[in-house]
Write a protein that holds these residues in place. Structure first.
Motif, mmCIF file in Angstrom:
data_model
loop_
_atom_site.group_PDB
_atom_site.id
_atom_site.type_symbol
_atom_site.label_atom_id
_atom_site.label_comp_id
_atom_site.label_asym_id
_atom_site.label_seq_id
_atom_site.Cartn_x
_atom_site.Cartn_y
_atom_site.Cartn_z
ATOM 1 N N SER A 194 0.834 -1.165 0.344
ATOM 2 C CA SER A 194 0.015 0.210 0.713
ATOM 3 C C SER A 194 0.936 1.157 -0.409
ATOM 4 O O SER A 194 2.015 1.293 0.663
ATOM 5 N N LEU A 195 0.023 2.257 -0.094
ATOM 6 C CA LEU A 195 0.996 3.216 -0.522
ATOM 7 C C LEU A 195 0.096 5.136 -0.211
ATOM 8 O O LEU A 195 -1.258 4.808 -0.604
ATOM 9 N N THR A 196 0.554 5.432 0.152
ATOM 10 C CA THR A 196 -0.378 6.991 0.615
ATOM 11 C C THR A 196 0.074 8.336 0.225
ATOM 12 O O THR A 196 1.113 8.626 0.239
ATOM 13 N N TYR A 197 -0.950 8.352 -0.241
ATOM 14 C CA TYR A 197 -0.209 9.558 -0.827
ATOM 15 C C TYR A 197 -0.967 11.046 -0.019
ATOM 16 O O TYR A 197 -1.696 10.740 0.715
ATOM 17 N N ASP A 198 -0.288 12.416 -0.210
ATOM 18 C CA ASP A 198 -0.341 13.693 0.347
ATOM 19 C C ASP A 198 -0.883 14.307 -0.559
ATOM 20 O O ASP A 198 -0.228 14.972 -1.360
ATOM 21 N N PHE A 199 -2.679 14.766 -0.678
ATOM 22 C CA PHE A 199 -2.627 16.131 -1.512
ATOM 23 C C PHE A 199 -1.798 17.589 -1.570
ATOM 24 O O PHE A 199 -2.479 17.995 -1.790
ATOM 25 N N GLY A 200 -1.530 17.816 0.117
ATOM 26 C CA GLY A 200 -0.721 19.082 0.125
ATOM 27 C C GLY A 200 -1.675 20.447 1.235
ATOM 28 O O GLY A 200 -1.257 20.734 1.451
ATOM 29 N N LEU A 201 -3.476 19.325 1.356
ATOM 30 C CA LEU A 201 -3.679 20.161 1.616
ATOM 31 C C LEU A 201 -5.245 19.457 1.407
ATOM 32 O O LEU A 201 -5.026 18.645 0.762
ATOM 33 N N VAL A 240 -9.010 2.044 -1.384
ATOM 34 C CA VAL A 240 -8.784 3.439 -1.204
ATOM 35 C C VAL A 240 -8.971 3.804 0.007
ATOM 36 O O VAL A 240 -10.257 3.657 0.550
ATOM 37 N N THR A 241 -8.830 3.966 0.765
ATOM 38 C CA THR A 241 -8.893 5.045 2.613
ATOM 39 C C THR A 241 -8.680 6.617 2.348
ATOM 40 O O THR A 241 -7.464 6.714 1.811
ATOM 41 N N PHE A 242 -9.494 7.044 3.249
ATOM 42 C CA PHE A 242 -9.281 8.388 3.291
ATOM 43 C C PHE A 242 -8.659 9.212 4.437
ATOM 44 O O PHE A 242 -9.273 8.534 5.236
ATOM 45 N N LEU A 266 -4.692 9.550 0.816
ATOM 46 C CA LEU A 266 -5.234 9.071 0.275
ATOM 47 C C LEU A 266 -4.366 7.994 -0.151
ATOM 48 O O LEU A 266 -2.968 7.917 -0.522
ATOM 49 N N THR A 267 -4.722 6.509 0.522
ATOM 50 C CA THR A 267 -4.047 5.397 0.775
ATOM 51 C C THR A 267 -4.936 4.074 -0.697
ATOM 52 O O THR A 267 -5.580 3.854 -0.073
#
Ligand SMILES: *[C@@H]1O[C@H](CO)[C@@H](O)[C@H](O)[C@H]1NC(C)=O
Ligand SMILES: *[C@@H]1O[C@H](CO)[C@@H](O)[C@H](O)[C@H]1NC(C)=O
Ligand SMILES: *[C@@H]1O[C@H](CO)[C@@H](O)[C@H](O)[C@H]1NC(C)=O
Ligand SMILES: *[C@@H]1O[C@H](CO)[C@@H](O)[C@H](O)[C@H]1NC(C)=O
Ligand SMILES: *[C@@H]1O[C@H](CO)[C@@H](O)[C@H](O)[C@H]1NC(C)=O
Ligand SMILES: *[C@@H]1O[C@H](CO)[C@@H](O)[C@H](O)[C@H]1NC(C)=O
Ligand SMILES: *[C@@H]1O[C@H](CO)[C@@H](O)[C@H](O)[C@H]1NC(C)=O
Ligand SMILES: *[C@@H]1O[C@H](CO)[C@@H](O)[C@H](O)[C@H]1NC(C)=O
Ligand SMILES: *[C@@H]1O[C@H](CO)[C@@H](O)[C@H](O)[C@H]1NC(C)=O
Ligand SMILES: *[C@@H]1O[C@H](CO)[C@@H](O)[C@H](O)[C@H]1NC(C)=O
Ligand SMILES: *[C@@H]1O[C@H](CO)[C@@H](O)[C@H](O)[C@H]1NC(C)=O
Ligand SMILES: *[C@@H]1O[C@H](CO)[C@@H](O)[C@H](O)[C@H]1NC(C)=O
Length: 582
Positions: free
Chosen positions: A73-80, A102-104, A152-153
């Motif tokens: 799994s991989l968690t992304y950061d949208f910065g805001l 996906v998880t939030f 978002l993961t």
């Protein structure tokens, strides 16, 4: 503070010109959003940062895809903090008919490859699964749009692999505004203090994130089933497809979670919620239509015989007289419901505990009576706008002056220099003392400066606590950005802009820049030791990180620091009186 320049409120620029201070505006420039960084990975993921720049429509090559191998799994950061609907473009799979999820999460605290943060009173929200039959784009159904998240993961629990060539979110907040104009504000703020500027714009953006398509409110799937009594709820189902109100946009309280502005059923709090969120909207986006849609839905479900309302606010922000006239009978009915609780002391005896989720909100409560005093004065003002001269109007004025007299006689403690919560306690609440000043329930200026000083004396490193909302089994209490917004007004009304600005920097600065926050929107509440526990909730993961009621500094810095206030109906008269602090 040295003010270099302040511009605000007045749509003074033609729409063709550049938007001032656009570097501070957090609203996205397009509705198609990509993550800006990788927050974390677990297990075998090839080329994790490939999807930061690609879109589901660009043609992928081996450098622009990310491959998830068995159990990763991989968690992304949208910065805001953002809101929207996820799409994934699968390029190849080791086998057809696999799933990827996906998880939030709004806060980094709840980032997980097993669940999202929470919208229910207990547990965590379930993973959103996509069926991947083969290569191509999959998009979440609209009822699986998420109202607020920064992280978002992507989760792969299969035994083979899935190669993904694009990941994007279609941004859904402010549905009634054109896609490329989400940052076109009509009001601005600027000073030489970068933190204060960022706080002003984060408040404006928080209210934008809380403005949703009213057909996609939280369905509250498990309301009354999953609550504090269920200690181990996991995998909680969630949908966002409840129709809140008519119209094309509506203001909700918590962006990820709520259906509509909350305030707990009493009309005397009608002035309260809306006195934070609405002015913040008026001075930035001026998106009054979303507020009116929410208010209409409130009065639509008013109890027709008692007048009791489901939630609260200061109505009629736009000077729209015909709108005011249609709601006026219901407004009066709601006010008279509250007045029926006034007893022989001249004060209201509060018998329903619901307010902003603090405890001990009963009897001759100082905050409830200050707000009722304020509401009666507001109602008298509205009656004069409508030329309503019925006998109830003079009764309102008389009742208001009796409340003021009785509250000062029964609840002011001269030695302590503050109001007590009710006659049976020595507790001196933040909410009631701030509201006594805001509503002008005080009799003189020395009461005001005393309350301002005593409230300041209680600050912790993380902000201004509310002792009336203690954290059980501890010696700490809740910090409510909602109630602290009224404390800010108290300091401004005590002519201490310096104190108000110090509190904005301390409390809202923490709320903006702590690594557990979103660096973009404001949380609904936390604890006076800085931990992300909000005493009224059993479930910390449920706390909303984008809450309209926490945006006080946006309007207050415009109204008091810049000193621009509308004083006549519909913006017909203005007062300009800047108040400089450092
Ligand atoms: C992929 O990236 C490597 C290293 O940057 C580069 O040498 C290679 O040409 C790239 N391949 C493609 C297909 O773009
Ligand atoms: C989820 O994270 C845990 C560590 O918290 C890890 O052990 C597990 O393998 C991860 N699962 C997936 C599907 O990545
Ligand atoms: C994949 O799922 C589709 C639809 O459920 C089904 O028609 C197809 O036979 C499945 N293919 C395989 C290889 O299981
Ligand atoms: C809390 O949840 C339990 C279990 O679903 C349910 O029986 C109970 O009625 C709920 N209580 C409230 C106050 O909603
Ligand atoms: C979670 O709930 C879904 C139904 O919404 C079910 O299909 C799935 O098996 C559950 N997963 C776990 C781990 O309980
Ligand atoms: C909302 O979505 C759920 C899950 O897809 C569905 O079962 C339900 O019928 C939908 N409700 C409405 C009002 O569309
Ligand atoms: C929408 O408007 C209609 C007609 O005024 C009204 O009957 C209905 O209750 C409204 N629906 C909502 C969800 O407010
Ligand atoms: C009076 O105030 C105290 C302190 O907040 C509280 O504990 C008590 O419950 C209040 N009385 C009533 C009747 O609510
Ligand atoms: C308020 O009303 C309740 C219910 O009628 C009553 O029990 C209580 O004594 C009243 N409180 C005061 C302070 O009069
Ligand atoms: C109230 O009366 C004034 C003076 O007669 C009039 O100008 C104004 O339009 C009236 N307002 C409304 C809402 O009827
Ligand atoms: C507040 O109340 C005092 C009397 O207690 C009054 O003199 C003053 O004008 C009021 N201020 C405002 C702004 O209404
Ligand atoms: C927070 O956002 C600001 C811009 O609003 C940015 O300059 C800063 O680097 C961000 N901080 C973190 C820790 O991401």
């Amino acid at each position: 503070m040295k003010l270099l320049s302040i511009l605000t409120g007045l749509a003074i620029l033609d729409s063709g010109l550049a938007i001032p201070y656009s570097e501070y505006i957090l609203a996205p420039k397009s509705r198609t959003l990509h993550p800006v960084s990788v927050h974390n990975t677990w297990g075998p993921v090839t080329n994790p940062s490939a999807l930061l720049t690609t879109s589901s429509t660009s043609s992928p090559d081996s450098n622009t895809t990310t491959t998830f191998h068995s159990t990763s799994s991989l968690t992304y950061d949208f910065g805001l903090n953002i809101a929207g609907i996820v799409s994934l473009n699968t390029v190849s799979t080791s086998a057809s008919n696999q799933t990827i999820g996906v998880t939030f999460s709004e806060s980094s605290l709840w980032v997980s490859n097993k669940s999202s943060d929470a919208t229910a009173d207990a547990g965590k929200d379930e993973i959103l699964w996509f069926e991947i039959e083969g290569p191509g784009v999959v998009t979440a159904r609209k009822e699986k749009g998420r109202g607020a998240f920064r992280y978002l993961t992507v989760v792969y629990e299969g035994t083979g692999s899935i190669e993904v060539g694009g990941l994007e979110v279609h941004y859904t907040a402010m549905p009634h505004w054109e896609d490329d104009k989400l940052g076109e504000y009509t009001g601005w703020f600027h000073s030489d203090d970068d933190l204060l500027n960022r706080i002003w714009y984060a408040g404006a953006y928080t209210n934008q994130l809380c403005t949703i398509d009213p057909h996609y409110g939280d369905a509250l799937v498990h309301i009354f089933q999953i609550n504090a009594s269920v200690s181990d709820a996991t995998n909680v189902t969630w949908w966002s497809n409840y129709t809140i109100t008519n119209g094309s946009s509506a203001l909700v309280d918590g962006a990820k979670r709520d259906r509509i502005v909350w305030a707990g059923g009493k009309f005397q709090t009608l002035s309260k919620y809306m006195s934070i969120a609405i002015p913040g909207i008026v001075v930035s986006t001026n998106d009054v239509v979303s507020v009116e849609n929410s208010l209409t839905s409130l009065f639509d479900i008013q109890n027709p015989s008692t007048g009791q309302l489901p939630y609260a606010g200061r109505p009629f922000p736009s000077g729209n007289i015909s709108y005011l006239r249609t709601l006026w009978p219901k407004y009066k009915l709601a006010l008279h419901f509250s007045l029926s609780y006034i007893d022989s002391t001249g004060l209201m005896n509060v018998t329903s505990p619901a307010d902003w989720l603090r405890s001990g909100m009963g009897g001759h409560n100082i905050e409830a009576n200050a707000i009722l005093y304020h509401t009666l004065n507001q109602a008298t003002l509205l009656a004069s706008v409508l030329n309503d001269t019925s006998p109830s109007i003079s009764y309102w004025s008389l009742t208001a002056s009796r409340i003021k007299q009785a509250a000062n006689a029964l609840l002011w403690n001269n030695e302590a220099g503050m109001y007590i919560d009710n006659e049976t306690t020595t507790l001196m609440p933040q909410d009631g003392n701030a509201w006594a000043v805001v509503s002008n329930l005080t009799l003189n200026a020395s009461q005001i400066s005393s309350i301002s000083e005593k409230l300041q004396g209680r600050w912790t490193a993380f902000g201004a606590p509310a002792p009336e909302a203690p954290v059980p089994s501890s010696n700490i209490s809740t910090i409510s950005p909602f109630i602290t917004s009224f404390e800010l007004q108290t300091h401004f009304l005590a002519s201490s802009a310096h104190t108000a600005l110090a509190l904005i920097r301390r409390q809202w600065g923490f709320m903006l820049t702590s690594p557990l926050m979103t660096n973009s929107t404001f949380i609904e509440g936390y604890s006076s030791d800085g931990s992300l526990h909000y005493a009224p909730y059993a479930n910390d993961a449920r706390i909303s990180h984008a809450h309209g009621w926490s945006t006080g500094p946006t309007s207050l810095m415009t109204f008091y620091v810049a000193g621009v206030q509308v004083t006549g109906k519909g913006g017909g008269e203005w007062r300009i009186k800047p108040m400089l602090g450092i």
